[in-house]
Motif scaffolding. Structure first.
Motif, mmCIF file in Angstrom:
data_model
loop_
_atom_site.group_PDB
_atom_site.id
_atom_site.type_symbol
_atom_site.label_atom_id
_atom_site.label_comp_id
_atom_site.label_asym_id
_atom_site.label_seq_id
_atom_site.Cartn_x
_atom_site.Cartn_y
_atom_site.Cartn_z
ATOM 1 N N VAL A 1 3.887 -5.054 -5.629
ATOM 2 C CA VAL A 1 2.929 -4.789 -6.863
ATOM 3 C C VAL A 1 1.849 -3.665 -6.393
ATOM 4 C CG1 VAL A 1 1.295 -5.838 -8.298
ATOM 5 C CG2 VAL A 1 3.392 -7.197 -7.420
ATOM 6 N N VAL B 1 -1.141 -1.849 -8.112
ATOM 7 C CA VAL B 1 -2.200 -1.869 -9.094
ATOM 8 C C VAL B 1 -2.826 -0.691 -9.271
ATOM 9 C CG1 VAL B 1 -4.302 -2.891 -10.017
ATOM 10 C CG2 VAL B 1 -2.787 -4.380 -8.674
ATOM 11 N N ASN C 1 -5.329 1.363 -10.742
ATOM 12 C CA ASN C 1 -6.568 0.989 -11.320
ATOM 13 C C ASN C 1 -7.195 2.079 -11.739
ATOM 14 O OD1 ASN C 1 -8.500 -1.415 -11.050
ATOM 15 N ND2 ASN C 1 -9.599 -0.618 -9.222
ATOM 16 N N ILE D 1 6.706 -2.858 -8.563
ATOM 17 C CA ILE D 1 6.008 -3.343 -9.787
ATOM 18 C C ILE D 1 4.820 -2.662 -10.064
ATOM 19 C CG2 ILE D 1 5.160 -5.324 -11.176
ATOM 20 C CD1 ILE D 1 7.071 -6.712 -8.858
ATOM 21 N N ARG D 2 4.575 -1.792 -11.102
ATOM 22 C CA ARG D 2 3.278 -1.229 -11.443
ATOM 23 C C ARG D 2 2.576 -1.990 -12.534
ATOM 24 N NH1 ARG D 2 3.213 5.133 -11.998
ATOM 25 N NH2 ARG D 2 0.962 5.477 -11.938
ATOM 26 N N ILE D 3 1.290 -2.069 -12.284
ATOM 27 C CA ILE D 3 0.347 -2.786 -13.136
ATOM 28 C C ILE D 3 -0.614 -1.752 -13.617
ATOM 29 C CG2 ILE D 3 -1.453 -4.412 -13.487
ATOM 30 C CD1 ILE D 3 0.206 -6.253 -11.730
ATOM 31 N N THR E 1 -4.428 -0.941 -15.087
ATOM 32 C CA THR E 1 -5.540 -1.575 -15.538
ATOM 33 C C THR E 1 -6.146 -0.813 -16.688
ATOM 34 O OG1 THR E 1 -6.854 -0.828 -13.796
ATOM 35 C CG2 THR E 1 -6.008 -2.792 -13.326
ATOM 36 N N ALA F 1 -6.163 -8.568 -9.809
ATOM 37 C CA ALA F 1 -4.986 -8.294 -10.945
ATOM 38 C C ALA F 1 -3.381 -8.204 -10.222
ATOM 39 C CB ALA F 1 -5.249 -7.019 -11.529
ATOM 40 N N GLY F 2 -3.589 -7.634 -8.938
ATOM 41 C CA GLY F 2 -2.462 -7.962 -8.207
ATOM 42 C C GLY F 2 -1.927 -9.210 -7.807
ATOM 43 N N GLU G 1 -0.646 -11.111 -10.583
ATOM 44 C CA GLU G 1 0.873 -10.940 -10.672
ATOM 45 C C GLU G 1 1.574 -11.291 -9.698
ATOM 46 O OE1 GLU G 1 4.178 -9.478 -12.625
ATOM 47 O OE2 GLU G 1 2.242 -9.632 -13.322
ATOM 48 N N ARG H 1 4.883 -14.164 -9.955
ATOM 49 C CA ARG H 1 6.192 -14.032 -9.475
ATOM 50 C C ARG H 1 6.592 -15.000 -8.287
ATOM 51 N NH1 ARG H 1 8.578 -9.442 -11.218
ATOM 52 N NH2 ARG H 1 7.402 -8.196 -12.571
#
Length: 121
Positions: free
Chosen positions: A33, A35, A37, A54-56, A58, A70-71, A74, A78
């Motif tokens: 993952v 993040v 930021n 996986i890219r989140i 923010t 946040a990571g 996630e 999962r």
């Protein structure tokens, strides 16, 4: 299941290198993952990630703790049983994750394990 969380903040080359070191591990994490930021900044370079990472986003700089959290959230969604937190400027030796997991497996009273951090040169 180990999930790696990498915090990215305007360092696309370093973050890509960190992710590639995870992908190239002798036993890679179940998921990675990243993040992101911060909102994109013109001219900072585009972060290229391998398929399956996986890219989140923010949308703003939450700082290190909130970005990592946040990571972690996630990763837990999962099904992560273990987490590997990675700075964007860190690279792992191919067997690093395997060794960390072995240390935890052979020391059940330990709740956390960390690698020895060395300078690249």
């Amino acid at each position: 299941m180990t999930v790696a969380v990498v915090l990215h903040f305007r360092t696309p080359v370093e973050t890509s290198r960190a992710v590639q070191s995870l992908v190239a591990s002798t036993r890679p994490p179940s998921s990675i993952v990243v993040v992101d930021n911060d909102a994109p900044v013109p001219g900072d370079g585009r972060l290229e990630l391998p398929a399956g990472v996986i890219r989140i986003a923010t949308g703003r700089n939450l700082g290190f703790p909130a970005g990592i959290n946040a990571g972690i959230a996630e990763a837990r969604r999962r099904g992560a049983g273990r987490l590997l937190l990675v700075n964007s400027d860190a690279t792992l030796e191919p067997a690093a994750l395997e060794r960390l997991e072995a240390a935890l497996d052979t020391t059940p009273e330990a709740g956390i394990a960390g690698p020895v951090v060395l300078f690249g040169d």
